[in-house]
Design a protein around this motif. Structure first.
Motif, PDB file in Angstrom:
ATOM      1  N   ALA A 215       0.868  -1.173   0.000  1.00 10.96           N
ATOM      2  CA  ALA A 215       0.000   0.000   0.000  1.00 10.96           C
ATOM      3  C   ALA A 215       0.904   1.221   0.000  1.00 10.96           C
ATOM      4  CB  ALA A 215      -0.894   0.003   1.243  1.00 10.96           C
ATOM      5  N   ALA A 216       0.655   2.136  -0.970  1.00  8.27           N
ATOM      6  CA  ALA A 216       1.550   3.291  -1.100  1.00  8.27           C
ATOM      7  C   ALA A 216       1.649   4.044   0.221  1.00  8.27           C
ATOM      8  CB  ALA A 216       1.052   4.225  -2.188  1.00  8.27           C
ATOM      9  N   GLY A 217       0.531   4.083   0.935  1.00  8.55           N
ATOM     10  CA  GLY A 217       0.509   4.807   2.206  1.00  8.55           C
ATOM     11  C   GLY A 217       1.406   4.165   3.243  1.00  8.55           C
ATOM     12  N   THR A 218       1.898   2.984   2.957  1.00  8.98           N
ATOM     13  CA  THR A 218       2.757   2.327   3.931  1.00  8.98           C
ATOM     14  C   THR A 218       4.236   2.473   3.563  1.00  8.98           C
ATOM     15  OG1 THR A 218       2.700   0.188   2.864  1.00  8.98           O
ATOM     16  CG2 THR A 218       0.952   0.638   4.447  1.00  8.98           C
ATOM     17  N   LEU A 219       4.535   3.154   2.472  1.00 13.09           N
ATOM     18  CA  LEU A 219       5.950   3.467   2.220  1.00 13.09           C
ATOM     19  C   LEU A 219       6.377   4.469   3.285  1.00 13.09           C
ATOM     20  CD1 LEU A 219       5.949   4.144  -1.637  1.00 13.09           C
ATOM     21  CD2 LEU A 219       6.672   2.067  -0.441  1.00 13.09           C
ATOM     22  N   ALA A 220       7.547   4.243   3.859  1.00 10.78           N
ATOM     23  CA  ALA A 220       7.970   5.104   4.966  1.00 10.78           C
ATOM     24  C   ALA A 220       7.917   6.579   4.587  1.00 10.78           C
ATOM     25  CB  ALA A 220       9.357   4.711   5.426  1.00 10.78           C
ATOM     26  N   PRO A 228      11.919  19.547   5.543  1.00 14.04           N
ATOM     27  CA  PRO A 228      12.157  18.451   6.491  1.00 14.04           C
ATOM     28  C   PRO A 228      11.336  18.615   7.767  1.00 14.04           C
ATOM     29  CG  PRO A 228      14.233  19.412   5.756  1.00 14.04           C
ATOM     30  CD  PRO A 228      13.138  20.221   5.133  1.00 14.04           C
ATOM     31  N   LEU A 229      10.895  17.499   8.286  1.00 13.77           N
ATOM     32  CA  LEU A 229      10.033  17.532   9.464  1.00 13.77           C
ATOM     33  C   LEU A 229      10.640  16.674  10.559  1.00 13.77           C
ATOM     34  CD1 LEU A 229       6.190  17.278   9.462  1.00 13.77           C
ATOM     35  CD2 LEU A 229       7.506  15.704  10.872  1.00 13.77           C
ATOM     36  N   MET A 230      10.651  17.183  11.778  1.00 10.59           N
ATOM     37  CA  MET A 230      11.234  16.458  12.900  1.00 10.59           C
ATOM     38  C   MET A 230      10.206  16.385  14.025  1.00 10.59           C
ATOM     39  SD  MET A 230      14.827  17.376  14.758  1.00 10.59           S
ATOM     40  CE  MET A 230      14.325  18.738  15.765  1.00 10.59           C
ATOM     41  N   SER A 313       4.860  10.208  11.617  1.00  2.57           N
ATOM     42  CA  SER A 313       6.142   9.510  11.579  1.00  2.57           C
ATOM     43  C   SER A 313       6.548   9.253  10.131  1.00  2.57           C
ATOM     44  CB  SER A 313       6.123   8.230  12.413  1.00  2.57           C
ATOM     45  OG  SER A 313       5.079   7.417  11.991  1.00  2.57           O
ATOM     46  N   ARG A 314       5.572   9.064   9.235  1.00  2.00           N
ATOM     47  CA  ARG A 314       5.925   8.934   7.817  1.00  2.00           C
ATOM     48  C   ARG A 314       6.456  10.255   7.259  1.00  2.00           C
ATOM     49  NH1 ARG A 314       4.157   4.076   6.599  1.00  2.00           N
ATOM     50  NH2 ARG A 314       2.396   3.365   7.831  1.00  2.00           N
ATOM     51  N   ALA A 315       5.828  11.358   7.674  1.00  5.45           N
ATOM     52  CA  ALA A 315       6.305  12.667   7.214  1.00  5.45           C
ATOM     53  C   ALA A 315       7.736  12.887   7.697  1.00  5.45           C
ATOM     54  CB  ALA A 315       5.385  13.774   7.714  1.00  5.45           C
ATOM     55  N   ALA A 316       8.005  12.471   8.929  1.00  4.67           N
ATOM     56  CA  ALA A 316       9.358  12.637   9.475  1.00  4.67           C
ATOM     57  C   ALA A 316      10.338  11.722   8.743  1.00  4.67           C
ATOM     58  CB  ALA A 316       9.365  12.343  10.967  1.00  4.67           C
ATOM     59  N   ALA A 317       9.896  10.507   8.401  1.00  4.13           N
ATOM     60  CA  ALA A 317      10.778   9.573   7.693  1.00  4.13           C
ATOM     61  C   ALA A 317      11.065  10.076   6.280  1.00  4.13           C
ATOM     62  CB  ALA A 317      10.145   8.187   7.627  1.00  4.13           C
ATOM     63  N   GLY A 318      10.156  10.867   5.739  1.00  7.99           N
ATOM     64  CA  GLY A 318      10.330  11.404   4.385  1.00  7.99           C
ATOM     65  C   GLY A 318      11.447  12.424   4.336  1.00  7.99           C
ATOM     66  N   SER A 319      11.794  12.974   5.478  1.00 12.15           N
ATOM     67  CA  SER A 319      12.889  13.930   5.504  1.00 12.15           C
ATOM     68  C   SER A 319      14.154  13.163   5.881  1.00 12.15           C
ATOM     69  CB  SER A 319      12.599  15.000   6.546  1.00 12.15           C
ATOM     70  OG  SER A 319      12.599  14.422   7.827  1.00 12.15           O
ATOM     71  N   ASP A 320      15.320  13.795   5.711  1.00 13.88           N
ATOM     72  CA  ASP A 320      16.526  13.042   6.041  1.00 13.88           C
ATOM     73  C   ASP A 320      17.005  13.377   7.448  1.00 13.88           C
ATOM     74  OD1 ASP A 320      17.323  15.539   5.512  1.00 13.88           O
ATOM     75  OD2 ASP A 320      18.559  15.039   3.767  1.00 13.88           O
ATOM     76  N   ILE A 321      16.091  13.905   8.248  1.00 11.33           N
ATOM     77  CA  ILE A 321      16.441  14.222   9.633  1.00 11.33           C
ATOM     78  C   ILE A 321      15.847  13.162  10.544  1.00 11.33           C
ATOM     79  CG2 ILE A 321      15.909  15.819  11.506  1.00 11.33           C
ATOM     80  CD1 ILE A 321      16.552  18.021   9.750  1.00 11.33           C
ATOM     81  N   ASP A 322      16.612  12.678  11.452  1.00 11.07           N
ATOM     82  CA  ASP A 322      16.119  11.674  12.402  1.00 11.07           C
ATOM     83  C   ASP A 322      15.305  12.361  13.476  1.00 11.07           C
ATOM     84  OD1 ASP A 322      18.553   9.037  12.692  1.00 11.07           O
ATOM     85  OD2 ASP A 322      16.553   9.090  11.802  1.00 11.07           O
ATOM     86  N   GLY A 323      14.028  12.027  13.515  1.00 16.91           N
ATOM     87  CA  GLY A 323      13.221  12.604  14.594  1.00 16.91           C
ATOM     88  C   GLY A 323      13.650  11.992  15.924  1.00 16.91           C
ATOM     89  N   ALA A 324      14.276  12.748  16.733  1.00 16.61           N
ATOM     90  CA  ALA A 324      14.735  12.197  18.012  1.00 16.61           C
ATOM     91  C   ALA A 324      13.647  12.368  19.056  1.00 16.61           C
ATOM     92  CB  ALA A 324      15.995  12.897  18.461  1.00 16.61           C
TER      93      ALA A 324
END
Ligand code: TXA
Ligand code: MG
Length: 324
Positions: A215-220, A228-230, A313-324
């Motif tokens: 499911a496309a919605g399940t791609l990270a 970028p979103l953190m 969490s998907r929006a955060a994974a879409g960026s190259d910043i690790d959401g800490a």
């Protein structure tokens, strides 16, 4: 927004019959509609979205009675979920009926079906008198549109007709449950939660795994804002805002502390449904706010926030910043 007239509905239905694309509101997000039985309309829809052709789309139906025309097998559990939640923000994945186009299923032997509740979607489906294939009306990988203006901003001339039904009530995409296998599997969380589903299935609804249907919605990285979103814990928000040196946009559940310098501070709803309702509009506004980083206060860990946490969490994974 003025109310959608019967003439607009008739013209939109005619456009669909001619193979053109019609964006329409549902209670979740706006869909980019195409005649589900017209291969060239579906090809145009994929092109307009910039979406890979092997991603399945949801077919929207006017009423539960049409289920059997699209699904070859409707298990009791599926029937129960449909009877209870349709029309509404639930998509069921079922074995596809003979004749269902490959372009709808990404070549899989299942089909995603949903009866939306929004009055404009219902009127369009009634006037069109067929299945309308409709992914969210955004370019592939972008956040879903929750207003007609978002659709126009995203797709411009690539969409022939946009029906303006005002802001979507739910604000995030439908809950998707795969009922094509013996055990129901939640492929995408949404407004309708696991507890509500299980109350009807009377058996556990499993969480999607790596072997679940694609499911496309399940791609990270699927729900990616262009900035970028953190995600940060509520307890570290103030410190992160104070210490970050790049221009910031913030999405939080409380108001901006005095003397805080940020490009944009959006207060999202304190309850999960209001938060979901505003989420994508807030992300779009923050993207436009000239910030280099969007910081989001992590929502609570409770079940009612599952869908919101999933999208963030998907929006955060879409960026190259690790959401800490
Ligand atoms: O709320 C919604 O579901 C909105 C409105 C317009 O109905 N639609 C929507 O569509 O979000 P889309 O295409 O953006 O997301 C549909 C998701 C995709 O992740 C797709 O892969 C999955 O549903 N899907 C569709 N058919 C499927 C199938 N047969 N098996 C597994 N996943 C499927
Ligand atoms: Mg989508």
């Amino acid at each position: 927004m003025s109310p959608v007239t019967d003439l607009e509905i008739a013209q939109a239905a005619a456009a669909l019959h001619e193979g053109r694309l019609v964006a329409f509101p549902t209670e979740t997000v706006y869909g980019l509609g195409a005649d589900a039985s017209n291969p060239s309309a579906l090809a145009r829809m994929y092109a307009a979205k910039g979406r890979p052709a092997d991603h399945p789309v949801i077919v929207h139906l006017q009423a539960t009675g049409q289920l059997d025309a699209w699904a070859s097998e409707v298990p009791t559990i599926a029937r129960r979920l449909a009877d209870h939640f349709w029309p509404g923000p639930l998509t069921l994945v079922l074995r596809r009926a003979n004749g269902v186009l490959d372009a709808l299923t990404g070549g899989q032997d299942t089909i995603g079906l949903r009866v939306p509740a929004h009055a404009v979607a219902q009127r369009l489906l009634r006037a069109f008198a067929g299945g309308i294939a409709a992914p969210s009306a955004n370019r592939f990988g972008r956040v879903s549109p929750t207003t007609a203006q978002h659709v126009r901003d995203e797709l411009g001339d690539a969409v022939d007709v946009v029906l303006d039904g005002g802001p979507c009530e739910v604000g995030i995409e439908s809950t998707i449950v795969d009922v094509s296998t013996e055990v129901p599997v939640l492929l995408r969380p949404g407004r309708i939660g696991v507890a509500e589903l299980q109350a009807l299935t009377k058996q556990p609804v499993l969480q999607a795994t790596a072997t679940s249907p694609r499911a496309a919605g399940t791609l990270a990285a699927h729900y990616a804002p262009s900035v970028p979103l953190m995600l940060v814990d509520a307890s570290s928000l103030d410190r992160v805002v104070r210490e970050t040196t790049v221009p910031l946009g913030v999405l939080a559940r409380r108001s901006k502390p005095a003397a805080t310098k940020v490009e944009g501070w959006h207060v999202a709803g304190v309850d999960a449904s209001t938060y979901a309702h505003d989420l994508y509009a807030a992300l779009r506004a923050l993207e436009r706010s000239k910030c280099d980083l969007i910081v989001v206060e992590a929502p609570p860990e409770t079940a009612e926030w599952d869908a919101v946490r999933d999208r963030l969490s998907r929006a955060a994974a879409g960026s190259d910043i690790d959401g800490a």
